[in-house]
Motif scaffolding. Sequence first.
Motif, short mmCIF file in Angstrom:
data_model
loop_
_atom_site.label_atom_id
_atom_site.label_comp_id
_atom_site.label_asym_id
_atom_site.label_seq_id
_atom_site.Cartn_x
_atom_site.Cartn_y
_atom_site.Cartn_z
N SER A 80 30.73 49.58 34.31
CA SER A 80 32.08 49.58 33.71
C SER A 80 33.01 48.65 34.49
O SER A 80 33.78 47.89 33.90
N LEU A 81 32.95 48.71 35.82
CA LEU A 81 33.79 47.85 36.66
C LEU A 81 33.44 46.38 36.43
O LEU A 81 34.34 45.53 36.29
N VAL A 82 32.16 46.05 36.38
CA VAL A 82 31.73 44.67 36.21
C VAL A 82 32.16 44.14 34.84
O VAL A 82 32.67 43.02 34.73
N ARG A 83 32.00 44.95 33.80
CA ARG A 83 32.41 44.50 32.46
C ARG A 83 33.91 44.23 32.41
O ARG A 83 34.36 43.25 31.80
N LEU A 84 34.69 45.08 33.08
CA LEU A 84 36.14 44.89 33.11
C LEU A 84 36.49 43.58 33.82
O LEU A 84 37.33 42.80 33.33
N HIS A 132 38.26 40.19 32.32
CA HIS A 132 39.53 39.77 32.90
C HIS A 132 39.45 38.35 33.46
O HIS A 132 40.40 37.56 33.31
N ASP A 133 38.32 38.00 34.11
CA ASP A 133 38.20 36.72 34.80
C ASP A 133 37.38 35.69 34.03
O ASP A 133 37.16 34.58 34.53
N ALA A 183 43.46 45.63 38.54
CA ALA A 183 44.74 46.29 38.80
C ALA A 183 44.87 46.76 40.25
O ALA A 183 45.93 47.26 40.64
N HIS A 184 43.81 46.61 41.04
CA HIS A 184 43.83 47.12 42.42
C HIS A 184 43.46 46.04 43.43
O HIS A 184 42.96 46.35 44.52
N ARG A 185 43.75 44.80 43.10
CA ARG A 185 43.49 43.71 44.02
C ARG A 185 44.68 43.50 44.96
O ARG A 185 45.75 44.06 44.73
N GLN A 186 44.43 42.75 46.02
CA GLN A 186 45.44 42.46 47.04
C GLN A 186 45.93 43.74 47.73
O GLN A 186 47.09 43.83 48.15
#
Length: 258
Positions: free
Chosen positions: A21-25, A29-30, A80-83
């Motif tokens: 799920s994380l990879v697909r998101l 996005h990128d 949404a949780h980078r940086q």
Amino acid sequence: MTPAIHQTSCLTTDQQQALLSLVRLCQKHDSLSLSYPIHTEDGASAHYLLSDSRDRLLSALALLPLDDATCECIAFTHPAHRQKGYFSRLLALALESCPECDLLFPVSGTCTDTLAALDTLGAELSHQELRMERKLSLPLPYMPSIQNHHVELLTPESVFSENAVWQLFLSSPANIIGSCLTSLVSPEVLCLHQVEITSRLRGQGFGLALLCLLLSHLQQKDDLKRILLHVSADNIPAVSLYKKTGFRITETLSYYWY
């Protein structure tokens, strides 16, 4: 609450689903195709997973040993949780587990967040790799006429087998002059790799003949829609050959040393 980090060498079914799920998101996005080594056979030696208080996976990092001194490092963080320092925390733990290893990071050219993070770390560009794709519905390329030579292709028993072997022969099946492998990526997609022509015969059109005969055979398989490959951006003759047979660059992967 401070996010929790879990280290494992073998992912559970729930962890695999959370990672997918994380990879697909991140891929959406990128706009990238880079994947994560979910399954044991993918070769990862360690996974570092960072989750919030509700057990939602926010960041993940995997190490894949390439040799005794080098590991490939693949990481994904929720957009949404980078940086927030999550990647840095996982990287620090990974470095503790292999302090003598150099890390090699594959990065899609479209992922500016990852490039910014690697720039902060001081990672250096090692090399670039091109992902090229071709729709099998495209017209076949022109088959070269190789003067005074008759070439044919030995096909595998099953196109859909892992590392299916294709061999180009000159005049007789006993005289193999070229070969390549294909592997199934999905029910509709094959990956082409290890294209090789005998060194003394290179530059004479045999590589083009090999690919023309391969594509002609694959077009007879109704289930297959695309074929893809990866090639070094520095390998100009190979890139030129693939372009001649209808392949187009769809992504550039940059590899960084740290």
